[in-house]
Design a protein around this motif. Structure first.
Motif, mmCIF file in Angstrom:
data_model
loop_
_atom_site.group_PDB
_atom_site.id
_atom_site.type_symbol
_atom_site.label_atom_id
_atom_site.label_comp_id
_atom_site.label_asym_id
_atom_site.label_seq_id
_atom_site.Cartn_x
_atom_site.Cartn_y
_atom_site.Cartn_z
ATOM 1 N N UNK B 70 0.820 -1.195 0.000
ATOM 2 C CA UNK B 70 0.000 0.000 0.000
ATOM 3 C C UNK B 70 0.862 1.256 0.000
ATOM 4 N N UNK B 71 2.008 1.162 0.634
ATOM 5 C CA UNK B 71 3.015 2.203 0.555
ATOM 6 C C UNK B 71 4.351 1.542 0.859
ATOM 7 N N UNK B 72 5.419 2.309 0.835
ATOM 8 C CA UNK B 72 6.745 1.705 0.957
ATOM 9 C C UNK B 72 7.010 1.126 2.335
ATOM 10 N N UNK B 73 6.126 1.393 3.283
ATOM 11 C CA UNK B 73 6.377 0.921 4.642
ATOM 12 C C UNK B 73 5.299 -0.028 5.153
ATOM 13 N N UNK B 74 4.481 -0.565 4.248
ATOM 14 C CA UNK B 74 3.412 -1.448 4.711
ATOM 15 C C UNK B 74 2.961 -2.367 3.592
#
Lengths: 114, 115
Positions: B70-74
């Motif tokens: 979903x984003x670069x951290x999740x």
């Protein structure tokens, strides 16, 4: 295609004895090579890696491995094992270009006995 | 730096349910991997993302398994619907991807039991 073979599913050694866990890989170029260890109910942890240079690489807790290109091998060694080394050890290979997918061997379960 | 975080650590599902596993990679890592680990099959790659783009989607797992970044951290891994044969440990790993930063960092895994 890459592949990794760990021919020994289980290895039992006595505490204080030396250890060698075998790993052979298949890859046409010079790969990145890794050894990981997995303790019960934990993820994999890096022991050591080979990227380039000196073919003998040192890792954590006294482990080392030697990259022998002519034999396509990357065996893991330890001079004197401790009971706490009992775990599952995985060898892995990764391309150094393009698709950075890793290929893991089936693992070797090490049991250190008193 | 914080390591790879996976939640939940344990999940029990009834056959046919939908479950979602979560992973937070190491900050700054470009590559993210989902694996399934069983005693019989060992480590099997489910999905591989590079900079949020799907690079590889394990062929045998496509029909009921869907990973997303979903984003670069999740990242999430959805299994829908679950079957008893899905009982396994699901591992998430991340990597910088380039050069000497090539090694993967693994999370502790999520142990899934499907009844």
């Amino acid at each position: 295609a890459q592949s990794v073979t760990q021919p020994d599913a289980r290895v039992t050694v006595s505490e204080g004895a030396s250890l060698q866990l075998r790993c052979k890989y298949s890859y046409s170029g010079t790969p990145y090579l890794f050894w990981y260890v997995q303790y019960p109910r934990q993820g994999l942890q890096l022991l050591l890696k080979y990227y380039s240079g000196d073919p003998v690489v040192q890792g954590v807790n006294g482990f080392e491995a030697e990259f022998i290109k002519s034999n396509s091998s990357f065996h893991l060694r330890k001079a004197s094992v401790h009971w706490s080394d009992s775990a599952v050890y995985f060898c892995a290979v990764r391309r150094n270009t393009g698709n950075y997918k890793y290929v893991f061997g089936a693992g070797t379960r090490l049991k250190v006995i008193a | 730096d914080a390591g790879v975080t996976q939640t939940p650590r344990h999940e029990v599902a009834e056959k046919g349910q939908t479950i979602i596993l979560k992973c937070e990679p190491v900050s700054g890592h470009n590559d993210l991997f989902w694996y399934r680990q069983t005693k019989i099959q060992g480590l099997e790659l489910l999905s591989y993302f590079r900079s949020k783009s799907l690079m590889e989607d394990g062929g045998a797992f496509k029909d009921r398994f869907k990973a997303e970044m979903l984003n670069s951290s999740f990242s999430t891994l959805k299994i829908q619907p679950t079957e008893p044969k899905d009982s396994a440990v699901y591992l998430c790993a991340s990597s910088r991807g380039l050069g000497e930063g090539a090694e993967q960092f693994f999370g502790p895994g999520t142990r899934l039991t499907v009844l």
